[in-house]
Design a protein around this motif. Structure first.
Motif, PDB file in Angstrom:
ATOM      1  N   VAL A 145       0.977  -1.586   0.123  1.00  0.00           N
ATOM      2  CA  VAL A 145       0.215   0.055   0.129  1.00  0.00           C
ATOM      3  C   VAL A 145       0.816   0.754   0.269  1.00  0.00           C
ATOM      4  O   VAL A 145       2.370   1.144   0.177  1.00  0.00           O
ATOM      5  N   ALA A 146       0.071   2.523  -0.329  1.00  0.00           N
ATOM      6  CA  ALA A 146       1.293   3.611  -0.486  1.00  0.00           C
ATOM      7  C   ALA A 146       0.914   3.700   1.059  1.00  0.00           C
ATOM      8  O   ALA A 146       0.768   3.761   1.700  1.00  0.00           O
ATOM      9  N   SER A 147       1.997   4.536   1.666  1.00  0.00           N
ATOM     10  CA  SER A 147       3.326   5.578   2.769  1.00  0.00           C
ATOM     11  C   SER A 147       1.627   6.221   3.173  1.00  0.00           C
ATOM     12  O   SER A 147       1.079   7.081   2.449  1.00  0.00           O
ATOM     13  N   PRO A 148       2.141   6.521   4.711  1.00  0.00           N
ATOM     14  CA  PRO A 148       0.391   7.783   5.417  1.00  0.00           C
ATOM     15  C   PRO A 148       0.841   9.064   4.504  1.00  0.00           C
ATOM     16  O   PRO A 148       2.370   9.445   4.759  1.00  0.00           O
ATOM     17  N   GLN A 149       0.219   9.520   3.610  1.00  0.00           N
ATOM     18  CA  GLN A 149       0.782  10.940   3.782  1.00  0.00           C
ATOM     19  C   GLN A 149       0.523  12.088   4.807  1.00  0.00           C
ATOM     20  O   GLN A 149      -0.225  11.984   5.963  1.00  0.00           O
ATOM     21  N   MET A 150       1.868  12.871   4.996  1.00  0.00           N
ATOM     22  CA  MET A 150       2.411  13.876   6.189  1.00  0.00           C
ATOM     23  C   MET A 150       0.736  14.333   6.365  1.00  0.00           C
ATOM     24  O   MET A 150       0.726  15.064   5.466  1.00  0.00           O
ATOM     25  N   LYS A 151       0.862  15.294   7.391  1.00  0.00           N
ATOM     26  CA  LYS A 151      -0.039  16.305   8.021  1.00  0.00           C
ATOM     27  C   LYS A 151       0.987  16.890   9.091  1.00  0.00           C
ATOM     28  O   LYS A 151       1.313  16.680   9.720  1.00  0.00           O
ATOM     29  N   SER A 152      -0.409  17.672   8.980  1.00  0.00           N
ATOM     30  CA  SER A 152       0.097  18.782  10.252  1.00  0.00           C
ATOM     31  C   SER A 152      -0.019  18.302  11.545  1.00  0.00           C
ATOM     32  O   SER A 152      -0.409  17.796  12.393  1.00  0.00           O
ATOM     33  N   GLY A 153       1.433  18.516  12.370  1.00  0.00           N
ATOM     34  CA  GLY A 153       1.876  17.967  13.477  1.00  0.00           C
ATOM     35  C   GLY A 153       1.583  16.318  13.664  1.00  0.00           C
ATOM     36  O   GLY A 153       1.605  16.395  14.628  1.00  0.00           O
ATOM     37  N   HIS A 154       2.766  15.923  12.647  1.00  0.00           N
ATOM     38  CA  HIS A 154       2.593  14.711  13.037  1.00  0.00           C
ATOM     39  C   HIS A 154       3.852  14.115  12.340  1.00  0.00           C
ATOM     40  O   HIS A 154       4.430  14.974  11.911  1.00  0.00           O
ATOM     41  N   ILE A 155       4.573  12.893  12.887  1.00  0.00           N
ATOM     42  CA  ILE A 155       5.695  12.203  12.120  1.00  0.00           C
ATOM     43  C   ILE A 155       5.209  10.989  11.593  1.00  0.00           C
ATOM     44  O   ILE A 155       3.892  10.888  11.879  1.00  0.00           O
ATOM     45  N   ARG A 156       6.396  10.736  10.280  1.00  0.00           N
ATOM     46  CA  ARG A 156       5.870   9.591  10.305  1.00  0.00           C
ATOM     47  C   ARG A 156       7.661   8.684  11.053  1.00  0.00           C
ATOM     48  O   ARG A 156       8.676   8.731  10.924  1.00  0.00           O
ATOM     49  N   ILE A 157       6.558   7.374  11.048  1.00  0.00           N
ATOM     50  CA  ILE A 157       7.862   6.757  11.460  1.00  0.00           C
ATOM     51  C   ILE A 157       7.804   4.818  11.089  1.00  0.00           C
ATOM     52  O   ILE A 157       7.230   5.053  10.528  1.00  0.00           O
TER      53      ILE A 157
END
Length: 327
Positions: free
Chosen positions: A20-32
């Motif tokens: 699946v596609a990686s989750p899209q970045m959102k304000s106030g978030h981090i990708r781990i």
């Protein structure tokens, strides 16, 4: 990225690993980059469509993660790529990457593995808020824990001892009771072979337990009403037995019993300061080595269904985790 996906509610066997596609970045978030995901009974209920919260389809189950920060939203401060963090996320954890709200991410102590960190938040958080905030457990009181070798029950044993209680552990097998004893339980009761009321009265010299921690429900709750002390408190955590008990109010009246519920996840929205204050205390204990997650099953993402099944079939003690890559 690889992830477990649920396209419609159903049995665990339908789950598959998909690209699946990686989750899209959102304000106030981090990708781990997820290194481990803790499995909870709620994950099974969510997959089957039986949980009180139903995420939109399709979704990836798994609400408790630990990993390394890959990317940080521009408005996030104090976290950088490469940091080791743990967090509760609701859903999305059984995947190689996950999006995490930055204000819900906690640094992992250097001495703690990703697996231990992923096994930590929900189980310890539930028990600490239940015992300290909801039940007001005091040093010197007697705490009885049902399901004492389970994911939350075992942490209640451990935290109860840290808080100065005398702990009575209740479980269904000798092996499970031995696990509870290893975490500090003072007294052990086999729920299959012993009379709970008689044993509790014997242990407490007829007084009963001051606080009863119940993630089981059903017959366990019914028995709790008959072995609780005057002005005792019963904490309703869940219904692993599958039966939601009906409370005879006359018994509450006679003994001045307090029955309180604990749905830990609601604190994230309703009283986040309670949840985060509890978590900081727990993280201090974790870093000091005063509490240590017990993990009986660790499976790779490709075998996530077996991890879920081990929990569903009650073959596990403590926590079950799914790993993504070597620690």
């Amino acid at each position: 990225m690889k992830a477990i996906r649920v396209h419609e509610p159903g049995e665990l066997d339908m789950l598959k690993v998909e690209e699946v596609a990686s989750p899209q970045m959102k304000s106030g978030h981090i990708r781990i980059g997820v290194r481990a995901c803790g499995i909870n009974f709620a994950d099974i209920l969510i997959v089957k469509g039986l949980y009180q919260e139903k995420p939109p389809l399709p979704f990836t189950p798994g609400g408790e993660v630990a990993g390394e920060v890959l990317e940080v939203a521009p408005d996030v401060k104090g976290i950088k790529p490469g940091d080791r963090v743990m967090s509760m996320i609701g859903t999305g954890g059984l995947a190689e990457e996950a999006l995490v709200a930055a204000d819900m991410a906690l640094p992992i102590p250097k001495s703690v593995s990703f697996e231990a960190a992923a096994a930590f938040s929900v189980a310890y958080g539930t028990s600490h808020v239940a015992l300290a905030h909801r039940a007001g457990l005091k040093s010197g009181e007697t705490l009885l824990v049902h399901g004492a070798a389970g994911g939350v029950g075992l942490t209640a044993v451990e935290i109860g001892k840290l808080m100065g209680a005398t702990v009575i552990a209740v479980a269904s097998t000798r092996e499970k009771l031995d696990v509870a004893k290893s975490k500090g339980a003072d007294h052990l009761i086999n729920s299959k072979t012993e009379n709970l009321r008689e044993r509790v009265k014997e242990i407490t010299n007829g007084r009963g337990a001051d606080v009863i921690y119940d993630p089981v429900g059903g017959a366990s709750f019914d028995q709790s009403l008959r072995c609780i002390a005057f002005e005792g408190r019963i904490i309703v955590i869940g219904f692993a037995s599958g039966t939601i008990p009906q409370i005879p109010a006359n018994l509450l009246l006679v003994k001045n019993i307090l029955v309180v519920g604990l749905y830990w996840g609601s604190y994230a929205k309703k009283r986040p300061e309670i949840l985060m204050g509890s978590m900081h205390q727990l993280m201090t204990w974790l870093g000091e080595g005063k509490i240590t997650p017990h993990i009986s099953h660790a499976e790779p993402l490709s075998n996530a269904v077996e991890a879920l099944r081990a929990l569903e079939e009650r073959r596990s003690t403590g926590k079950v985790v799914v790993t993504m890559g070597a620690d």
